[in-house]
Write a protein that holds these residues in place. Sequence first.
Motif, PDB file in Angstrom:
ATOM      1  N   LEU A   3       0.827  -1.205   0.000  1.00 23.02           N
ATOM      2  CA  LEU A   3       0.000   0.000   0.000  1.00 23.02           C
ATOM      3  C   LEU A   3       0.862   1.256   0.000  1.00 23.02           C
ATOM      4  O   LEU A   3       0.570   2.218  -0.699  1.00 23.02           O
ATOM      5  N   LYS A  28      -1.069  -3.611   2.617  1.00 24.30           N
ATOM      6  CA  LYS A  28      -2.461  -3.320   2.929  1.00 24.30           C
ATOM      7  C   LYS A  28      -2.890  -4.220   4.087  1.00 24.30           C
ATOM      8  O   LYS A  28      -2.596  -5.407   4.105  1.00 24.30           O
ATOM      9  N   ASP A  63      -0.441   3.153  -2.966  1.00 25.61           N
ATOM     10  CA  ASP A  63      -1.441   2.404  -3.727  1.00 25.61           C
ATOM     11  C   ASP A  63      -1.089   2.364  -5.215  1.00 25.61           C
ATOM     12  O   ASP A  63      -1.945   2.534  -6.081  1.00 25.61           O
ATOM     13  N   GLY A  79      -6.629   8.850  -0.451  1.00 27.10           N
ATOM     14  CA  GLY A  79      -6.917   7.894   0.609  1.00 27.10           C
ATOM     15  C   GLY A  79      -5.862   7.760   1.688  1.00 27.10           C
ATOM     16  O   GLY A  79      -5.840   6.772   2.411  1.00 27.10           O
ATOM     17  N   LYS A 156      -7.547   4.797   3.102  1.00 26.33           N
ATOM     18  CA  LYS A 156      -7.016   3.439   2.978  1.00 26.33           C
ATOM     19  C   LYS A 156      -5.907   3.260   4.016  1.00 26.33           C
ATOM     20  O   LYS A 156      -5.669   2.164   4.490  1.00 26.33           O
ATOM     21  N   ILE A 188      -9.080  -0.362   8.159  1.00 28.85           N
ATOM     22  CA  ILE A 188      -8.157   0.677   7.727  1.00 28.85           C
ATOM     23  C   ILE A 188      -6.730   0.293   8.125  1.00 28.85           C
ATOM     24  O   ILE A 188      -6.473  -0.091   9.251  1.00 28.85           O
ATOM     25  N   THR A 189      -5.818   0.392   7.187  1.00 26.18           N
ATOM     26  CA  THR A 189      -4.407   0.165   7.466  1.00 26.18           C
ATOM     27  C   THR A 189      -3.906   1.332   8.314  1.00 26.18           C
ATOM     28  O   THR A 189      -4.181   2.488   8.017  1.00 26.18           O
TER      29      THR A 189
END
Length: 190
Positions: A3, A28, A63, A79, A156, A188-189
């Motif tokens: 991520l 992620k 991402d 995000g 994210k 959520i990371t």
Amino acid sequence: MTLLEVQHLTKNFGGLTANDDISFQMEKGELVGLIGPNGAGKTTLFNCISGLHPVTSGRIVFDGEDITPLKAHEVARRGLARTFQVYVAAGDLTVEENVMVGCFMKTASRSRARAHADQILRELNIRDLSDYMVSELPVAAQKRVTMATAIGSDPKLLLLDEVAAGLNPNEVEAIMASIRHVHDEMGITV
């Protein structure tokens, strides 16, 4: 799936090197802690990743996209949300209105932002604080509100900067439970 990837990041402020050739990646779904003494460059690293400070050299991929040249609002729209060591409430807004500010990253509708803010406040067990001014709250509650505001943007990845600093052991335990909930239940990371 990766991520966040930080590649050889260096940040200089004039003659001072705050971050020197930092590389790491986050997958992620991970929950990762970054530790170090005061002045080690943790906040500077977060400021670079979130687009508040331009990097001197290196690359940040979020991402799958190189976000190195992006401004903070552009990074947030992709995000990646973050909190700050010191939270300053937005003007004369209530807790609910502060969280709505984060929600406006994803919607222009006041009713949708209010509904999303209400959902987040319930998720974090602070719905009972909705009508209070953030400045009237104790530090521990303010820290949970800043998390809620960041979550309003539907991130994210959530970067939490010194989220437990200045809290007593019971407050630290409560904020850690909130972080685990954000990670485990909200997906959520962190």
